[in-house]
Design an enzyme around this catalytic site. Structure first.
Site, PDB file in Angstrom:
ATOM      1  CE  LYS A  15       7.973  -3.050  -3.741  1.00 42.91           C
ATOM      2  NZ  LYS A  15       7.187  -4.174  -4.234  1.00 42.91           N
ATOM      3  CE  LYS A  24       2.513   0.183   1.706  1.00 38.40           C
ATOM      4  NZ  LYS A  24       2.218  -0.574   0.555  1.00 38.40           N
ATOM      5  CE  LYS A  72       2.917  -8.995   4.042  1.00 39.57           C
ATOM      6  NZ  LYS A  72       2.834  -9.512   2.713  1.00 39.57           N
TER       7      LYS A  72
HETATM    8  P1  TYM Z   1       0.815  -7.818   0.275  1.00 36.85           P
HETATM    9  O1  TYM Z   1       1.253  -9.107   0.843  1.00 36.85           O
HETATM   10  O2  TYM Z   1       1.792  -6.708   0.237  1.00 36.85           O
HETATM   11  O3  TYM Z   1      -0.481  -7.307   1.028  1.00 36.85           O
HETATM   12  C1  TYM Z   1      -1.591  -8.133   1.259  1.00 36.85           C
HETATM   13  C2  TYM Z   1      -2.849  -7.284   1.356  1.00 36.85           C
HETATM   14  O4  TYM Z   1      -2.757  -6.375   2.461  1.00 36.85           O
HETATM   15  C3  TYM Z   1      -3.085  -5.063   2.040  1.00 36.85           C
HETATM   16  N1  TYM Z   1      -2.324  -4.104   2.856  1.00 36.85           N
HETATM   17  C4  TYM Z   1      -2.856  -3.167   3.640  1.00 36.85           C
HETATM   18  N2  TYM Z   1      -4.130  -2.822   3.897  1.00 36.85           N
HETATM   19  C5  TYM Z   1      -4.339  -1.804   4.776  1.00 36.85           C
HETATM   20  N3  TYM Z   1      -3.344  -1.127   5.402  1.00 36.85           N
HETATM   21  C6  TYM Z   1      -2.044  -1.434   5.172  1.00 36.85           C
HETATM   22  N4  TYM Z   1      -1.065  -0.779   5.801  1.00 36.85           N
HETATM   23  C7  TYM Z   1      -1.754  -2.497   4.257  1.00 36.85           C
HETATM   24  N5  TYM Z   1      -0.610  -3.054   3.811  1.00 36.85           N
HETATM   25  C8  TYM Z   1      -0.973  -4.035   2.949  1.00 36.85           C
HETATM   26  C9  TYM Z   1      -2.700  -5.022   0.577  1.00 36.85           C
HETATM   27  O5  TYM Z   1      -3.403  -4.010  -0.114  1.00 36.85           O
HETATM   28  C10 TYM Z   1      -3.102  -6.414   0.115  1.00 36.85           C
HETATM   29  O6  TYM Z   1      -4.470  -6.452  -0.211  1.00 36.85           O
HETATM   30  N6  TYM Z   1       0.281  -7.276  -4.580  1.00 36.85           N
HETATM   31  C11 TYM Z   1      -0.454  -7.880  -3.481  1.00 36.85           C
HETATM   32  C12 TYM Z   1      -0.464  -9.397  -3.556  1.00 36.85           C
HETATM   33  C13 TYM Z   1      -1.123  -9.931  -4.776  1.00 36.85           C
HETATM   34  C14 TYM Z   1      -2.504  -9.854  -5.108  1.00 36.85           C
HETATM   35  C15 TYM Z   1      -2.645 -10.536  -6.339  1.00 36.85           C
HETATM   36  C16 TYM Z   1      -3.593  -9.291  -4.477  1.00 36.85           C
HETATM   37  C17 TYM Z   1      -0.520 -10.623  -5.785  1.00 36.85           C
HETATM   38  N7  TYM Z   1      -1.422 -10.978  -6.701  1.00 36.85           N
HETATM   39  C18 TYM Z   1      -3.881 -10.647  -6.965  1.00 36.85           C
HETATM   40  C19 TYM Z   1      -4.839  -9.403  -5.119  1.00 36.85           C
HETATM   41  C20 TYM Z   1      -4.979 -10.063  -6.332  1.00 36.85           C
HETATM   42  C21 TYM Z   1       0.108  -7.363  -2.177  1.00 36.85           C
HETATM   43  O7  TYM Z   1       0.335  -6.221  -2.037  1.00 36.85           O
HETATM   44  O8  TYM Z   1       0.317  -8.212  -1.184  1.00 36.85           O
END
Ligand code: TYM
Length: 333
Positions: free
Chosen positions: A111, A193, A196
């Site tokens: 980022k 990957k 979003k």
């Molecule tokens: P976020 O919203 O970006 O993603 C949510 C979850 O989706 C997984 N993910 C994927 N898995 C497989 N292939 C992909 N292309 C892919 N893109 C996203 C992410 O690994 C995630 O599990 N930082 C976290 C949110 C968060 C969180 C936490 C998670 C905030 N606090 C505490 C666990 C525990 C996140 O990336 O969200």
């Protein structure tokens, strides 16, 4: 009962990668663990958001959690900003985290590269807020996709450091990263990957996409050279499509390979589009069937349950630091 905690950001639209890498496992694990699933709107504002849209997306994501199968009767669903302890513990953890360890986070580096010198402090601090989320609930297991692995390692390091310096306070959590589906790739670029925040919308199948969109995205999906349809790390585009196929059908890789033997890429894309459309069809209906009132009740209950546990951890932390004891000191003097 052991605990799990996980969350997703209410930014953009949640996609098949989020589902296959994370939400799908939350649904499966909720029966074996006491579960907390959070809509992390404080993480969302580390990037500029439209306030009205953010509020809408927060509610929509809560509905999606329920629609994919999180059962509010057994799991706690709540909004991160409803529990002030997340921000409070973040401050405490900021005081034990090191600049150098946050600078090593690959998501931050990516980022920061894109935003050059204007990168926000919140972007830098994102993993500390995530550690606070997890540690407040004395979490045992955190089901996430592969991209969160490094953040989980930091969470463990911060917990271990605090416990060492101030006495045993936090449970040290483990990451749960699935063997298959932990990194679903973009349909338009198998080197990236599915994301979003990708400007190229064709690369991600959103959980609420309609049938035409899903059909179009799979049809246009990039493929590898050659014609054979098999799982092969040197052919990432086809392997990605096959992985999605495997997870949505529950079939074994060799079964899938023999099903497609002698068939072309067009056939794979067509079948995958049909399976995905059928899989996602009930989701939209379910999302729309949850009334505002019902959702309000679920999130109120979630907030209450989450607050109780988070507050108890925070009070222990403050006492260990000598902060909540300050009043007694004043009285004694
Ligand atoms: P976020 O919203 O970006 O993603 C949510 C979850 O989706 C997984 N993910 C994927 N898995 C497989 N292939 C992909 N292309 C892919 N893109 C996203 C992410 O690994 C995630 O599990 N930082 C976290 C949110 C968060 C969180 C936490 C998670 C905030 N606090 C505490 C666990 C525990 C996140 O990336 O969200």
């Amino acid at each position: 009962m052991k605990r799990i905690f996980s969350g997703a950001q209410p930014t953009g639209n949640i996609h098949l990668g989020n589902y296959l890498g994370a939400l799908r496992n939350w649904v499966a694990l909720q029966h074996e663990y006491e579960s907390f699933f959070c809509i992390v709107n404080l993480h969302a504002i580390t990037a500029r958001q439209d306030p009205k849209l953010l509020a809408e997306k927060t509610g929509e994501l809560a509905r999606i959690y329920i629609a994919v199968g999180i059962d509010p009767g057994i799991s706690t669903i709540f909004v991160q900003s409803d529990v002030a302890a997340h921000a409070e513990l973040t401050w405490v953890l900021n005081c034990i985290a090191r600049m150098s360890e946050l600078e090593r986070m690959t998501q931050f580096k990516d980022k920061a590269r894109k935003q050059s010198e204007n990168v926000g402090v919140g972007v830098f601090d994102y993993p500390v807020l995530m550690a606070a989320d997890i540690l407040l609930y004395q979490t045992d297991l955190v089901p996430v996709g592969e991209d969160q692995k490094q953040h989980l390692e930091l969470t463990r390091d911060l917990a271990i450091r605090f416990n060492r310096d101030y006495g045993d306070t936090f449970r040290v959590p483990d990451a749960y990263i699935p063997k298959v589906g932990a990194r679903i790739m973009s349909l338009s670029d198998p080197a990236k990957k599915m994301s979003k925040s990708d400007d190229d919308l064709a690369g991600s199948v959103m959980l609420l996409d309609d049938a035409d969109n899903i059909q179009r995205k799979f049809k246009r999906a990039v493929t590898d050279s050659g014609t054979e349809i098999r799982f092969d790390a040197t052919r990432p585009a086809i392997t990605n499509l096959l992985t999605i196929f495997q997870l949505l059908t529950g079939q074994a890789p060799d079964e899938i390979e023999s099903h497609f033997a002698g068939k072309g890429y067009g056939q794979l894309k067509q079948e995958l589009a049909e399976i995905t459309i059928e899989f996602l069809r009930p989701l939209r209906e379910k999302v729309e069937s949850i009334s505002d009132k019902e959702l309000g009740t679920i999130l109120d209950q979630g907030r209450q349950k989450a607050r109780g546990i988070a507050q108890a951890t925070l009070e222990t932390v403050m006492a260990r630091l000598g902060i909540s004891g300050a009043k007694e000191l004043l009285v004694r003097n």
